[in-house]
Design an enzyme around this catalytic site. Sequence first.
Site, short mmCIF file in Angstrom:
data_model
loop_
_atom_site.label_atom_id
_atom_site.label_comp_id
_atom_site.label_asym_id
_atom_site.label_seq_id
_atom_site.Cartn_x
_atom_site.Cartn_y
_atom_site.Cartn_z
N ARG A 44 5.32 0.36 -4.54
CA ARG A 44 5.37 1.30 -5.65
C ARG A 44 6.81 1.63 -6.04
O ARG A 44 7.11 1.84 -7.22
CB ARG A 44 4.63 2.58 -5.28
N LYS A 91 -14.12 4.52 11.09
CA LYS A 91 -14.06 3.54 12.16
C LYS A 91 -15.41 3.37 12.84
O LYS A 91 -15.81 2.26 13.21
CB LYS A 91 -12.98 3.96 13.17
#
Length: 430
Positions: free
Chosen positions: A48, A207
């Site tokens: 970015r 997860k």
Amino acid sequence: MMRTRPLKVALLGCGVVGSEVTRIITTQTDDLAARVGAPVELAGIAVRRPNRVRAGVPAELLTTDATALVKRGDIDVVVEVVGGIEPVRTLITTAFEHGASVVSANKALLAADGANLHAKAVEHGVDLYYEAAVAGAIPLIRPLRESLAGDKVNRVLGIVNGTTNFILDKMDSTGAGYSEALDEATALGYAEADPTADVEGFDAAAKAAILAGIAFHTRVTIDDVHREGLTEVTAADIASARQMGCTVKMLAICERSADGRSVTARVHPAMIPLSHPLASVREAYNAVFIEAEAAGRLMFYGPGAGGAPTASAVLGDLVAACRNKLAATTGPGESAYTRLPVSPMGDVVTRYHISLDVADKPGVLAQVATVFAEHHVSIDTVRQHGKDGEASLVVVTHRARDAALSATVSSLRKLDTVRGVTSIMRVEGE
């Protein structure tokens, strides 16, 4: 004989993990080439802020146009370490459409939309690897997908977030309260400025969804995972656990039902016996305990986060994806053949530790015991301490359904002699 034309890699993101991935690719070129069977070349890095100083990162490789990078057509593998849902999902599917395999560390995206990503990878004949998405450097996904592919996994129980483990470890070892332990974790860099994703269990829940899907060959998303944070855990809870010969850990638990017809996935604080292997996991380390029918009990332990550990897992996947490119094949994809439903939390069966503030007068214990009996929740042990008209009552149950325990607690709150339910915690690992 080694191929001379290099395999080209595009990197999306160059933060802590991305910078370490860059360092390894650019400084270990000969070793990577020997392991893969061809040179591995970093062809571009999408960022970015290209003007930001990144030590050891070749400036000529930086670009702000991630879409153009993944559309180049000469890219063999895209490594994604940006995180988040969009624009990453679009970038990954675009990479697939242009013939690139993808290595990702993006647990949030995989837990939300893993099935569609796998389908896109299959459609375009490429790989999707994500070892780094669950437990950093700990090899876990590949053993589940490959080493245990011929076995039946019944339970996955683990500490998969280093920040929460550090906080609870400090509360246990020093007697600190939650806020003090969080402040120390933040000062040491284990907790983000906004720790919500960690302490409220969102990170661990993503997860758990990934692990449950792989372990049980079924589709589990983050929306299927019951989640509780640790912000309500007190020093008194830690002390009570110690009296029981336990410690408190933030656990991700995925398991088959007793009849094998459904699965559950949940994340919450729990007491575990000091004799359990997970009880000894200290500081910001992760560990996952797997129970399989033939293999028995297996434990995987190590650093679950950080630039170098996570980059290690990324590079392992990168080598696998590159080898597959050379062999014109793909590795194992999604396995969801069982199509097992995910049961609600109310169906979970476990033990419970309940702390009550009660009036210190005759008959209170009998009233409380009656409520438990009415809801078919069996009591294992009771401890009562009273003084000056006030008392605390600690009840530890035998195994019971979560729905029955919830109904019991609701009834307890209606008793005039119960001033408050100060703590409810599950007891696991027995």
